[in-house]
Design a protein around this motif. Structure first.
Motif, mmCIF file in Angstrom:
data_model
loop_
_atom_site.group_PDB
_atom_site.id
_atom_site.type_symbol
_atom_site.label_atom_id
_atom_site.label_comp_id
_atom_site.label_asym_id
_atom_site.label_seq_id
_atom_site.Cartn_x
_atom_site.Cartn_y
_atom_site.Cartn_z
ATOM 1 N N ALA A 1 14.828 6.288 -8.064
ATOM 2 C CA ALA A 1 14.796 4.887 -7.502
ATOM 3 C C ALA A 1 14.923 4.714 -5.656
ATOM 4 N N GLN A 2 16.423 5.130 -5.296
ATOM 5 C CA GLN A 2 16.283 5.382 -4.348
ATOM 6 C C GLN A 2 16.004 5.939 -3.453
ATOM 7 N N ALA A 3 15.318 6.611 -3.679
ATOM 8 C CA ALA A 3 14.655 8.244 -2.702
ATOM 9 C C ALA A 3 13.464 7.929 -2.734
ATOM 10 N N GLN A 4 12.792 7.220 -3.978
ATOM 11 C CA GLN A 4 11.211 6.344 -3.618
ATOM 12 C C GLN A 4 11.470 4.898 -2.844
ATOM 13 N N ARG A 5 12.341 4.771 -2.862
ATOM 14 C CA ARG A 5 12.264 3.274 -1.875
ATOM 15 C C ARG A 5 12.814 4.146 0.189
ATOM 16 N N ARG A 6 13.078 5.184 0.100
ATOM 17 C CA ARG A 6 13.221 6.162 1.357
ATOM 18 C C ARG A 6 11.658 6.886 1.588
ATOM 19 N N ASP A 7 10.489 6.692 0.001
ATOM 20 C CA ASP A 7 9.495 7.377 0.656
ATOM 21 C C ASP A 7 8.631 6.638 0.693
ATOM 22 N N PRO B 1 4.314 12.511 -1.038
ATOM 23 C CA PRO B 1 5.752 12.432 -1.321
ATOM 24 C C PRO B 1 6.395 13.141 -2.318
ATOM 25 N N ARG B 2 7.483 13.967 -2.446
ATOM 26 C CA ARG B 2 8.820 14.852 -3.699
ATOM 27 C C ARG B 2 8.204 14.573 -5.066
ATOM 28 N N GLN B 3 7.493 14.529 -6.106
ATOM 29 C CA GLN B 3 7.927 14.602 -7.312
ATOM 30 C C GLN B 3 9.559 13.743 -7.860
ATOM 31 N N LEU C 1 9.688 3.626 3.262
ATOM 32 C CA LEU C 1 10.030 3.094 4.385
ATOM 33 C C LEU C 1 9.381 4.302 4.877
ATOM 34 N N LYS C 2 9.310 5.856 4.436
ATOM 35 C CA LYS C 2 8.347 6.494 5.668
ATOM 36 C C LYS C 2 7.731 6.226 5.256
ATOM 37 N N VAL C 3 6.600 6.271 4.870
ATOM 38 C CA VAL C 3 5.249 5.968 4.732
ATOM 39 C C VAL C 3 5.398 4.726 5.380
ATOM 40 N N LEU C 4 5.443 4.030 5.448
ATOM 41 C CA LEU C 4 4.953 1.972 6.019
ATOM 42 C C LEU C 4 5.595 2.215 7.680
ATOM 43 N N GLY C 5 6.437 3.045 7.853
ATOM 44 C CA GLY C 5 7.120 3.032 9.293
ATOM 45 C C GLY C 5 5.437 4.235 10.312
ATOM 46 N N LEU C 6 4.902 5.152 9.332
ATOM 47 C CA LEU C 6 3.828 5.586 9.651
ATOM 48 C C LEU C 6 2.853 5.065 10.112
ATOM 49 N N LEU C 7 2.867 4.109 8.667
ATOM 50 C CA LEU C 7 1.257 2.730 8.713
ATOM 51 C C LEU C 7 1.727 2.116 10.262
ATOM 52 N N LEU C 8 3.010 1.477 10.046
ATOM 53 C CA LEU C 8 2.591 0.476 11.184
ATOM 54 C C LEU C 8 2.611 1.504 12.498
ATOM 55 N N ALA C 9 2.884 2.801 12.782
ATOM 56 C CA ALA C 9 2.390 2.898 14.233
ATOM 57 C C ALA C 9 0.952 3.601 14.436
ATOM 58 N N MET C 10 0.306 3.796 13.133
ATOM 59 C CA MET C 10 -1.186 3.348 13.087
ATOM 60 C C MET C 10 -1.464 2.398 13.671
ATOM 61 N N GLY C 11 -0.990 1.495 13.180
ATOM 62 C CA GLY C 11 -1.736 -0.145 14.243
ATOM 63 C C GLY C 11 -0.813 -0.990 14.957
ATOM 64 N N ALA D 1 0.571 -1.159 0.087
ATOM 65 C CA ALA D 1 -0.087 0.066 0.047
ATOM 66 C C ALA D 1 0.611 1.287 0.254
ATOM 67 N N ALA D 2 1.658 1.296 0.951
ATOM 68 C CA ALA D 2 2.865 2.260 0.699
ATOM 69 C C ALA D 2 3.605 2.467 -0.630
ATOM 70 N N THR D 3 3.423 1.082 -1.541
ATOM 71 C CA THR D 3 4.230 1.811 -2.177
ATOM 72 C C THR D 3 3.600 1.748 -3.523
ATOM 73 N N TRP D 4 1.927 1.755 -3.676
ATOM 74 C CA TRP D 4 1.038 2.022 -4.596
ATOM 75 C C TRP D 4 1.049 3.842 -4.254
ATOM 76 N N TYR D 5 1.207 3.861 -3.032
ATOM 77 C CA TYR D 5 1.013 5.596 -2.840
ATOM 78 C C TYR D 5 1.610 6.307 -2.946
ATOM 79 N N VAL D 6 3.369 5.926 -2.838
ATOM 80 C CA VAL D 6 4.188 6.579 -3.932
ATOM 81 C C VAL D 6 4.551 6.891 -4.730
ATOM 82 N N GLN D 7 3.846 5.326 -6.253
ATOM 83 C CA GLN D 7 3.758 5.404 -7.076
ATOM 84 C C GLN D 7 3.096 6.641 -7.787
#
Length: 311
Positions: free
Chosen positions: A68-74, A57-59, A76-86, A9-15
């Motif tokens: 691609a590395q910047a996308q992966r960091r984004d 996420p930034r363009q 992981l950032k979103v994933l961390g927040l999603l995990l914190a939510m649950g 879900a985090a990957t879809w969101y960033v893409q």
């Protein structure tokens, strides 16, 4: 919810936020969304995160290794927040948006609800709202974590004040009608009847009285100057979104609160002006009427991905 689903879900969101999506990308996302209830639940968590924190996420151009590395960091950032939510931890229980997920009263996307409290106070909950009710012998209090409410506060037989708390401060009423909306970085209160007292969280000694017919925005540190309350500011209670000389971009953002999926407005037309009254229970009708008054077209990449673009 498993880690892999949240990461997807985090990957879809960033893409989907890196550039205007192609029809193929939007279709692939929708197929993933509908493939499993777990996918839908994970995406609902992404939407709550976006609405609470306005995380965008930034363009980035995906053609380079650095991007691609910047996308992966984004991701992981979103994933961390999603995990914190649950997580069933202090973070989830005590920090937004975790408290919102555990709130006593909640509405989802596209859901509005009426609620009568024990003291006779009437609440109207707008879409995607979360709050706790905390009454005791001295105080009637609401903790509003996200969303928007219309309060018709009764005059209490025990003379207890009625207070709405957000993480920006508090609104005190002794009986009257007022609305409160929790925005990303501030709270907005509008008074329809009687008056309220507003205090910012970090300067509770600062008190400003907001009269009927006024609205005020405030954050943790300061209070703005009261302004006239727009006509039909609470039209959502009756299933309407009433706007007068709004920017099209702001209108599309507001309308998007009342429909599932993604609703976007092209940057080049966001400054166009729009006025009118629109039914929020059928947003497709509202969108269909846009090209009758504005030089725009509505493009449906899928049921859940809609773009408003120049004609």
């Amino acid at each position: 919810m498993d880690h892999a689903t949240l990461e997807a879900a985090a990957t879809w969101y960033v893409q989907l936020n890196e550039a205007p999506p192609s029809a193929a990308l939007a279709q692939a996302w929708e197929q993933w969304l509908q493939a499993s209830p777990q996918h839908a639940a994970a995406w609902a968590r992404v939407e709550r995160l976006q609405q609470q924190w306005r995380l965008v996420p930034r363009q980035a151009a995906l053609s380079s290794l650095g991007a691609a590395q910047a996308q992966r960091r984004d991701v992981l950032k979103v994933l961390g927040l999603l995990l914190a939510m649950g997580a069933g931890t202090w973070l989830a229980a005590e920090q937004l948006p975790g408290r919102a997920l555990l709130a006593q009263q909640r509405t989802g996307s596209g859901e509005r609800r009426s609620l009568q409290l024990d003291d006779g106070t009437q609440l109207e909950l707008n879409v995607d709202t979360a709050l706790d009710v905390r009454f005791d012998q001295k105080l009637r209090a609401l903790e509003l974590y996200r969303g928007e409410i219309l309060v018709t506060a009764s005059v209490d037989a025990q003379r207890r004040p009625f207070v709405v708390h957000t993480d920006d401060g508090s609104i005190l009423s002794r009986g009257g009608v007022f609305s409160v909306r929790k925005l990303a970085s501030q709270t907005r209160v509008g008074v329809l009847q009687a008056a309220v007292e507003v205090r910012p969280q970090r300067h509770v000694q600062q008190v400003l009285q907001v009269q009927a017919g006024q609205q005020l925005s405030f954050d943790r540190d300061e209070l703005d100057t009261p302004r006239p309350l727009p006509v039909d500011s609470t039209a959502w209670v009756h299933g309407m979104l009433s706007v007068n000389d709004w920017r099209l971009g702001d209108f599309i953002e507001a309308l998007g609160r009342y429909r599932p999926g993604v609703l976007r407005c092209a940057r080049s037309i966001q400054a166009l002006s729009i006025s009118g009254a629109f039914h929020i229970d059928d947003t497709d009708v509202a969108l269909a009427n846009l090209d009758k008054t504005l030089p725009v077209k509505v493009r449906y990449l899928s049921r859940y991905w809609v773009s408003v673009e120049p004609a």
